[in-house]
Design a protein around this motif. Sequence first.
Motif, PDB file in Angstrom:
ATOM      1  N   ALA A  26      14.611  56.043 -35.002  1.00 29.51           N
ATOM      2  CA  ALA A  26      15.867  55.344 -35.276  1.00 29.51           C
ATOM      3  C   ALA A  26      16.463  55.784 -36.606  1.00 29.51           C
ATOM      4  O   ALA A  26      17.690  55.859 -36.762  1.00 29.51           O
ATOM      5  CB  ALA A  26      15.639  53.838 -35.266  1.00 29.51           C
ATOM      6  N   ALA A  27      15.605  56.089 -37.553  1.00 26.65           N
ATOM      7  CA  ALA A  27      16.081  56.490 -38.877  1.00 26.65           C
ATOM      8  C   ALA A  27      16.870  57.791 -38.829  1.00 26.65           C
ATOM      9  O   ALA A  27      17.732  58.040 -39.671  1.00 26.65           O
ATOM     10  CB  ALA A  27      14.896  56.642 -39.836  1.00 26.65           C
ATOM     11  N   VAL A  28      16.565  58.624 -37.823  1.00 24.35           N
ATOM     12  CA  VAL A  28      17.252  59.904 -37.710  1.00 24.35           C
ATOM     13  C   VAL A  28      18.667  59.725 -37.176  1.00 24.35           C
ATOM     14  O   VAL A  28      19.582  60.458 -37.553  1.00 24.35           O
ATOM     15  CB  VAL A  28      16.455  60.858 -36.792  1.00 24.35           C
ATOM     16  N   THR A  29      18.859  58.744 -36.305  1.00 27.13           N
ATOM     17  CA  THR A  29      20.163  58.560 -35.672  1.00 27.13           C
ATOM     18  C   THR A  29      21.020  57.489 -36.340  1.00 27.13           C
ATOM     19  O   THR A  29      22.177  57.302 -35.930  1.00 27.13           O
ATOM     20  CB  THR A  29      19.988  58.185 -34.184  1.00 27.13           C
ATOM     21  N   GLU A  30      20.501  56.824 -37.344  1.00 28.33           N
ATOM     22  CA  GLU A  30      21.284  55.732 -37.937  1.00 28.33           C
ATOM     23  C   GLU A  30      22.498  56.245 -38.704  1.00 28.33           C
ATOM     24  O   GLU A  30      23.418  55.484 -38.993  1.00 28.33           O
ATOM     25  CB  GLU A  30      20.406  54.881 -38.849  1.00 28.33           C
ATOM     26  N   THR A  31      22.523  57.546 -39.013  1.00 25.95           N
ATOM     27  CA  THR A  31      23.699  58.111 -39.683  1.00 25.95           C
ATOM     28  C   THR A  31      24.645  58.782 -38.687  1.00 25.95           C
ATOM     29  O   THR A  31      25.603  59.439 -39.092  1.00 25.95           O
ATOM     30  CB  THR A  31      23.272  59.134 -40.747  1.00 25.95           C
ATOM     31  N   THR A  32      24.372  58.623 -37.383  1.00 26.52           N
ATOM     32  CA  THR A  32      25.241  59.190 -36.355  1.00 26.52           C
ATOM     33  C   THR A  32      26.140  58.101 -35.783  1.00 26.52           C
ATOM     34  O   THR A  32      25.658  57.111 -35.232  1.00 26.52           O
ATOM     35  CB  THR A  32      24.411  59.819 -35.220  1.00 26.52           C
ATOM     36  N   LEU A  33      27.434  58.280 -35.902  1.00 29.59           N
ATOM     37  CA  LEU A  33      28.413  57.364 -35.341  1.00 29.59           C
ATOM     38  C   LEU A  33      28.895  57.915 -34.008  1.00 29.59           C
ATOM     39  O   LEU A  33      28.974  59.133 -33.829  1.00 29.59           O
ATOM     40  CB  LEU A  33      29.609  57.207 -36.289  1.00 29.59           C
ATOM     41  N   THR A  34      29.221  57.036 -33.073  1.00 31.19           N
ATOM     42  CA  THR A  34      29.743  57.482 -31.778  1.00 31.19           C
ATOM     43  C   THR A  34      31.037  56.749 -31.448  1.00 31.19           C
ATOM     44  O   THR A  34      31.221  55.591 -31.819  1.00 31.19           O
ATOM     45  CB  THR A  34      28.728  57.239 -30.636  1.00 31.19           C
ATOM     46  N   ALA A  35      31.904  57.469 -30.753  1.00 27.11           N
ATOM     47  CA  ALA A  35      33.189  56.901 -30.334  1.00 27.11           C
ATOM     48  C   ALA A  35      33.518  57.416 -28.939  1.00 27.11           C
ATOM     49  O   ALA A  35      32.994  58.444 -28.509  1.00 27.11           O
ATOM     50  CB  ALA A  35      34.285  57.300 -31.324  1.00 27.11           C
ATOM     51  N   PRO A  36      34.391  56.716 -28.204  1.00 30.74           N
ATOM     52  CA  PRO A  36      34.818  57.207 -26.889  1.00 30.74           C
ATOM     53  C   PRO A  36      35.617  58.503 -27.029  1.00 30.74           C
ATOM     54  O   PRO A  36      36.444  58.645 -27.945  1.00 30.74           O
ATOM     55  CB  PRO A  36      35.696  56.079 -26.346  1.00 30.74           C
ATOM     56  N   TYR A  37      35.375  59.430 -26.120  1.00 32.43           N
ATOM     57  CA  TYR A  37      36.105  60.703 -26.098  1.00 32.43           C
ATOM     58  C   TYR A  37      37.569  60.435 -25.767  1.00 32.43           C
ATOM     59  O   TYR A  37      37.899  59.568 -24.965  1.00 32.43           O
ATOM     60  CB  TYR A  37      35.477  61.602 -25.045  1.00 32.43           C
ATOM     61  N   ASN A  38      38.443  61.165 -26.430  1.00 37.23           N
ATOM     62  CA  ASN A  38      39.896  61.076 -26.227  1.00 37.23           C
ATOM     63  C   ASN A  38      40.491  59.749 -26.679  1.00 37.23           C
ATOM     64  O   ASN A  38      41.592  59.372 -26.247  1.00 37.23           O
ATOM     65  CB  ASN A  38      40.268  61.341 -24.758  1.00 37.23           C
ATOM     66  N   ASP A  39      39.793  59.028 -27.556  1.00 41.29           N
ATOM     67  CA  ASP A  39      40.281  57.737 -28.065  1.00 41.29           C
ATOM     68  C   ASP A  39      40.387  57.823 -29.586  1.00 41.29           C
ATOM     69  O   ASP A  39      39.441  57.533 -30.314  1.00 41.29           O
ATOM     70  CB  ASP A  39      39.309  56.624 -27.646  1.00 41.29           C
ATOM     71  N   ILE A  40      41.534  58.237 -30.087  1.00 38.89           N
ATOM     72  CA  ILE A  40      41.695  58.451 -31.522  1.00 38.89           C
ATOM     73  C   ILE A  40      41.731  57.132 -32.296  1.00 38.89           C
ATOM     74  O   ILE A  40      41.327  57.080 -33.471  1.00 38.89           O
ATOM     75  CB  ILE A  40      42.965  59.286 -31.821  1.00 38.89           C
ATOM     76  N   ASP A  41      42.161  56.049 -31.652  1.00 43.20           N
ATOM     77  CA  ASP A  41      42.194  54.765 -32.346  1.00 43.20           C
ATOM     78  C   ASP A  41      40.785  54.312 -32.729  1.00 43.20           C
ATOM     79  O   ASP A  41      40.578  53.767 -33.824  1.00 43.20           O
ATOM     80  CB  ASP A  41      42.870  53.701 -31.482  1.00 43.20           C
ATOM     81  N   SER A  42      39.812  54.526 -31.839  1.00 41.62           N
ATOM     82  CA  SER A  42      38.438  54.141 -32.167  1.00 41.62           C
ATOM     83  C   SER A  42      37.905  54.972 -33.324  1.00 41.62           C
ATOM     84  O   SER A  42      37.118  54.484 -34.143  1.00 41.62           O
ATOM     85  CB  SER A  42      37.537  54.306 -30.937  1.00 41.62           C
ATOM     86  N   VAL A  43      38.339  56.225 -33.408  1.00 44.60           N
ATOM     87  CA  VAL A  43      37.925  57.077 -34.530  1.00 44.60           C
ATOM     88  C   VAL A  43      38.482  56.524 -35.834  1.00 44.60           C
ATOM     89  O   VAL A  43      37.776  56.417 -36.845  1.00 44.60           O
ATOM     90  CB  VAL A  43      38.407  58.526 -34.312  1.00 44.60           C
ATOM     91  N   ARG A  44      39.737  56.176 -35.815  1.00 44.25           N
ATOM     92  CA  ARG A  44      40.362  55.654 -37.041  1.00 44.25           C
ATOM     93  C   ARG A  44      39.692  54.354 -37.498  1.00 44.25           C
ATOM     94  O   ARG A  44      39.555  54.104 -38.708  1.00 44.25           O
ATOM     95  CB  ARG A  44      41.850  55.437 -36.799  1.00 44.25           C
ATOM     96  N   GLN A  45      39.267  53.533 -36.539  1.00 42.53           N
ATOM     97  CA  GLN A  45      38.575  52.301 -36.907  1.00 42.53           C
ATOM     98  C   GLN A  45      37.233  52.596 -37.588  1.00 42.53           C
ATOM     99  O   GLN A  45      36.885  51.965 -38.589  1.00 42.53           O
ATOM    100  CB  GLN A  45      38.352  51.447 -35.655  1.00 42.53           C
ATOM    101  N   LEU A  46      36.494  53.556 -37.066  1.00 40.94           N
ATOM    102  CA  LEU A  46      35.218  53.932 -37.685  1.00 40.94           C
ATOM    103  C   LEU A  46      35.436  54.548 -39.053  1.00 40.94           C
ATOM    104  O   LEU A  46      34.687  54.279 -40.004  1.00 40.94           O
ATOM    105  CB  LEU A  46      34.456  54.900 -36.781  1.00 40.94           C
TER     106      LEU A  46
END
Length: 427
Positions: free
Chosen positions: A171-191
Amino acid sequence: MTNRSEALFEEANQYLVGGVNSAVRAFRAVGGTPVFMRRGQGAWIEDVDGRQYVDYVLSYGPLAIGHAHPAVVDAIAQTAANGTSFGAPTELETELARKVQAIMPGMERLRMVNSGTEACMSAVRLARGYTGRDRVLKFRGNYHGHVDALLVEAGSGVLTLGIPGSPGVPAAVTETTLTAPYNDIDSVRQLVAEYGDSLAAILVEPVSGNMNCVPALPEFLQGLRDVCDDTGALLVFDEVMSGFRASLGGAQAWYGIHPDLTCLGKVIGGGLPTAALGGRAEIMDWLAPTGPVYQAGTLSGNPLAMASGLTTLTELARPGVHAEAEAWTARLLEGLRDRAARAGVALRTHQAGTMFGLFFTDRDSVVGFEDVAACDGDRFVRFFHGMLEAGVYLAPSAFEAGFVSTAHDEAALRHTLDAAEQVFADL
């Protein structure tokens, strides 16, 4: 599928995990026995029982000019006669890098590696070293190789086998990985509003080839470029699949949107294992030996792969060659849609140059993982086996893209569409 393949698969299971060396080859998603192949020529492959198939897998993309192209075979043979590996620089490495840079000018410096996984792994490390930040943002259904930090909500084999990430990844390896829905720029901006100061890179397949073929929306990629410019994060295009396929210059040329770093694989080796990481010189120069970010590989840039890749790209870059293959792909998809419609089968298709996707759905659009997952998987399985019986080889997973080569001709098109007409009628 055939008596000889069944016997070989039974034997392989005694020595290889699951009888295969890459998970999707095991046919777990479609059922039945994997077909063992023994030779390929142009657009066709032949199994161990002598049955021939029009090939739309093409080693999952690398064979952009077809199987056993005479120029590639000759280049490999001549190079092998002088030695297969030296652990020292060769002129071929520079020649291939020069060819890639001519096709993709944004790759001012390159580092040859051995696989797309290695290229993406190195890109993440370089981005973190260059920016001094830790977090990486990726997208659901995008697969960037079996790198621990990126094996989160990944596509392709992980989706095919239903593995949520993978055991063995702390879990420690992936805790710095963020995920968002593909083709959804609004979710990216929120992150980014929450994590922007700690974001090292946004890693994306500009044409996703690991949840079938799903091109990014132009405004989505432009939004990612703008976010990276605003935050200082690096934009990394994983063009392992789309490189030299979405267009000769890859998805970045097709969209006119340029990343800071690019990961290449598959076509760049022309069927032999090689890949590359490249981008702006000021970033790439952070890699050892000119910079502090360590990366190395004993077989990186090996002469056989360099010769194969250089010859493949030289052939592919001849005037009109890529455009003809793209036009052939468009004719294939038009023919498939027409025959599906006449049979009353709901089918959507996507095309990105010489990549394509088939989706058994009546949805108006397929732009993300949720859309792909909602397609009719059972109908795909029946379609896959029907086409296989008729001599057309597709990837044994609804989450894999299809590929066309410059060797696909009128005979291959006619064979494919005749087979599809019958299979759609059966569906």
